[in-house]
Design a protein around this motif. Structure first.
Motif, short mmCIF file in Angstrom:
data_model
loop_
_atom_site.label_atom_id
_atom_site.label_comp_id
_atom_site.label_asym_id
_atom_site.label_seq_id
_atom_site.Cartn_x
_atom_site.Cartn_y
_atom_site.Cartn_z
N LYS A 121 1.04 -1.20 0.01
CA LYS A 121 0.26 0.00 -0.07
C LYS A 121 0.83 1.49 -0.07
CE LYS A 121 -0.82 -0.69 5.41
NZ LYS A 121 -0.07 -1.64 5.11
N PRO A 122 0.34 2.60 -0.09
CA PRO A 122 0.95 3.53 -0.71
C PRO A 122 1.84 4.20 0.71
CG PRO A 122 -0.68 3.75 -1.69
CD PRO A 122 -1.58 2.37 -0.72
N GLY A 123 2.74 4.33 1.14
CA GLY A 123 3.94 4.54 2.14
C GLY A 123 4.04 3.55 3.14
N ASP A 124 4.41 2.58 1.99
CA ASP A 124 5.48 1.20 2.56
C ASP A 124 6.78 1.19 1.40
OD1 ASP A 124 3.19 0.38 3.79
OD2 ASP A 124 2.86 -1.60 2.56
N ASP A 125 7.86 0.86 2.72
CA ASP A 125 8.69 1.09 1.87
C ASP A 125 9.63 -0.93 2.04
OD1 ASP A 125 10.40 3.94 2.39
OD2 ASP A 125 8.98 3.00 3.72
N ILE A 126 9.65 -1.22 0.37
CA ILE A 126 10.00 -2.31 0.17
C ILE A 126 10.90 -2.51 -0.42
CG2 ILE A 126 7.67 -2.68 0.69
CD1 ILE A 126 7.47 -2.60 -2.61
N GLU A 127 11.25 -3.93 -0.83
CA GLU A 127 12.89 -3.91 -1.63
C GLU A 127 11.95 -5.16 -2.52
OE1 GLU A 127 17.33 -6.21 -1.35
OE2 GLU A 127 16.43 -4.61 -0.23
N VAL A 128 11.77 -4.86 -3.64
CA VAL A 128 11.51 -6.63 -4.82
C VAL A 128 12.56 -6.10 -6.38
CG1 VAL A 128 9.96 -6.91 -6.55
CG2 VAL A 128 9.11 -5.39 -4.31
N GLY A 129 13.22 -7.29 -5.52
CA GLY A 129 14.35 -7.75 -6.57
C GLY A 129 15.83 -7.00 -6.03
N LEU A 130 15.65 -5.98 -7.07
CA LEU A 130 16.95 -5.40 -7.40
C LEU A 130 16.33 -3.59 -7.03
CD1 LEU A 130 19.27 -5.85 -10.60
CD2 LEU A 130 19.75 -7.04 -7.99
N VAL A 131 15.56 -3.14 -6.50
CA VAL A 131 13.90 -1.97 -6.65
C VAL A 131 14.04 -1.77 -5.42
CG1 VAL A 131 12.29 -0.63 -7.29
CG2 VAL A 131 13.21 -2.52 -9.16
N SER A 132 14.04 -0.85 -4.89
CA SER A 132 13.60 -0.72 -3.46
C SER A 132 13.55 0.85 -3.12
CB SER A 132 15.03 -1.03 -2.53
OG SER A 132 15.81 -0.89 -2.06
N GLY A 133 12.14 1.18 -2.68
CA GLY A 133 11.76 2.32 -2.11
C GLY A 133 10.99 2.75 -1.72
N THR A 134 9.56 3.87 -1.65
CA THR A 134 8.38 3.83 -0.41
C THR A 134 7.67 4.35 -1.59
OG1 THR A 134 9.40 5.41 0.48
CG2 THR A 134 7.60 5.51 0.33
N VAL A 135 6.50 3.03 -1.50
CA VAL A 135 5.75 3.44 -2.71
C VAL A 135 4.27 3.99 -2.28
CG1 VAL A 135 3.34 1.77 -3.27
CG2 VAL A 135 5.56 0.45 -2.14
N GLN A 136 4.66 4.95 -3.96
CA GLN A 136 3.18 5.87 -4.12
C GLN A 136 2.19 5.65 -4.79
OE1 GLN A 136 5.25 9.26 -4.20
NE2 GLN A 136 6.40 7.93 -2.78
N ASP A 137 1.84 4.44 -5.49
CA ASP A 137 0.77 4.26 -5.83
C ASP A 137 0.81 3.03 -6.23
OD1 ASP A 137 -2.02 4.98 -6.40
OD2 ASP A 137 -1.89 5.82 -7.95
N VAL A 138 -0.85 2.16 -6.57
CA VAL A 138 -1.09 1.03 -6.98
C VAL A 138 -1.81 0.93 -8.40
CG1 VAL A 138 -1.62 -1.33 -6.75
CG2 VAL A 138 0.07 -0.44 -5.05
N THR A 139 -1.44 0.91 -9.17
CA THR A 139 -2.57 1.32 -10.15
C THR A 139 -3.29 0.37 -10.90
OG1 THR A 139 -0.77 1.21 -11.99
CG2 THR A 139 -1.28 3.52 -10.75
N TRP A 140 -4.08 0.14 -11.69
CA TRP A 140 -4.11 -0.90 -12.38
C TRP A 140 -2.97 -1.87 -13.20
CZ3 TRP A 140 -4.18 -1.80 -18.00
CH2 TRP A 140 -3.84 -0.65 -18.76
#
Length: 265
Positions: A121-140
């Motif tokens: 969800k927006p605001g979560d700090d995550i790491e997926v593969g080589l990408v890490s950072g703060t989730v801004q939005d989840v679109t379709w």
């Protein structure tokens, strides 16, 4: 007299041009309703007391539902076309289209899944593969992540649903592991609770000049042995960019407090 009953549809028996005008009016009404609904949903989802996910995909699903319902009504009322019959007639073609849009459908289903299960969800700090950072939005279709350098990274929803997902500490959270000799806590009148309170108060005084705090520091103990108590001191600051300086100040305050207690022993 004529036998049988003749079905009469007031709109379908109008001139073709009138039906087109009515359909245009319904499309305009649907557009207004879609925008008003989207605005109301955004207002509801972004309230502080909201417990639902704040992702854009929820708003998009509502808009698609409104347009699908309106389209069915327009086809049936103005042009005498049954939506069910149309879907059945396009069944084979729809299958071919769905195969062509397999990746898009996969991302859509993954986006719905990760949104309504609360996986991301927006605001979560995550790491997926080589990408890490703060989730801004989840679109379709994709999830937008802002990395530590401030760059926006677009990750397909299907990748998040199928990859190993790691939650990383929030950017504004300072977490400091602590290990305290058990005998030092006995010098506080109320024992471990007062000792933890003194640590939190000292850290709060040290960090406040660097950044204001969102929450009061907390000391959480996780293990005890014969000679040691271990745990973590956790605090949240308003200025994530000053996290390093806040951590340094907190560590110095903890060390100073432990030294004072040791001197009294």
């Amino acid at each position: 007299m004529q036998s049988g009953t003749a079905q009469f549809h007031p709109i379908q028996n109008m001139p073709w041009g009138h039906n087109v005008l009515i359909a245009a009016g319904l499309v305009l009404a649907t557009l207004i309703l879609s925008r008003l609904s989207a605005r109301a949903l955004r207002h509801l989802l972004w309230r502080k007391d909201n417990q639902l996910p704040t992702s854009t995909i929820i708003v998009n699903i509502a808009r698609v539902a409104i347009w699908a319902t309106s389209g069915s009504i327009i086809l049936d009322s103005c042009f005498g076309i049954s939506a069910n019959a149309l879907v059945a007639a396009l069944g084979i073609g729809g299958l071919a289209v769905s195969l062509g849009f397999q990746n898009t459908l996969s991302n859509l289903i993954s986006g719905i899944t990760i949104t309504f299960t609360g996986l991301v969800k927006p605001g979560d700090d995550i790491e997926v593969g080589l990408v890490s950072g703060t989730v801004q939005d989840v679109t379709w279709r994709h999830t937008t992540i802002r990395n530590r350098e401030g760059r926006t990274v677009i990750v397909p929803n299907a990748m998040i649903a199928s990859s190993v997902l790691v939650r990383i500490p929030q950017a504004n959270m300072v977490k400091i592991p602590i290990s305290i000799p058990l005998d030092r806590t006995s010098h506080a009148e109320a024992g471990i609770d007062e000792f933890a309170g003194n640590l939190a108060e000292a850290v709060s005084r040290a960090v406040e000049p660097i950044s204001s705090l969102e929450k009061e520091p907390r000391v959480i103990f996780s293990e005890i042995t014969r000679d040691w108590i271990t745990g973590s001191l956790i605090l949240f600051i308003h200025a994530p960019e000053r996290r390093a300086a806040a951590t340094d100040a907190a560590v110095r305050a903890i060390a100073s407090t432990l030294h004072e207690v040791s001197a009294k022993a």
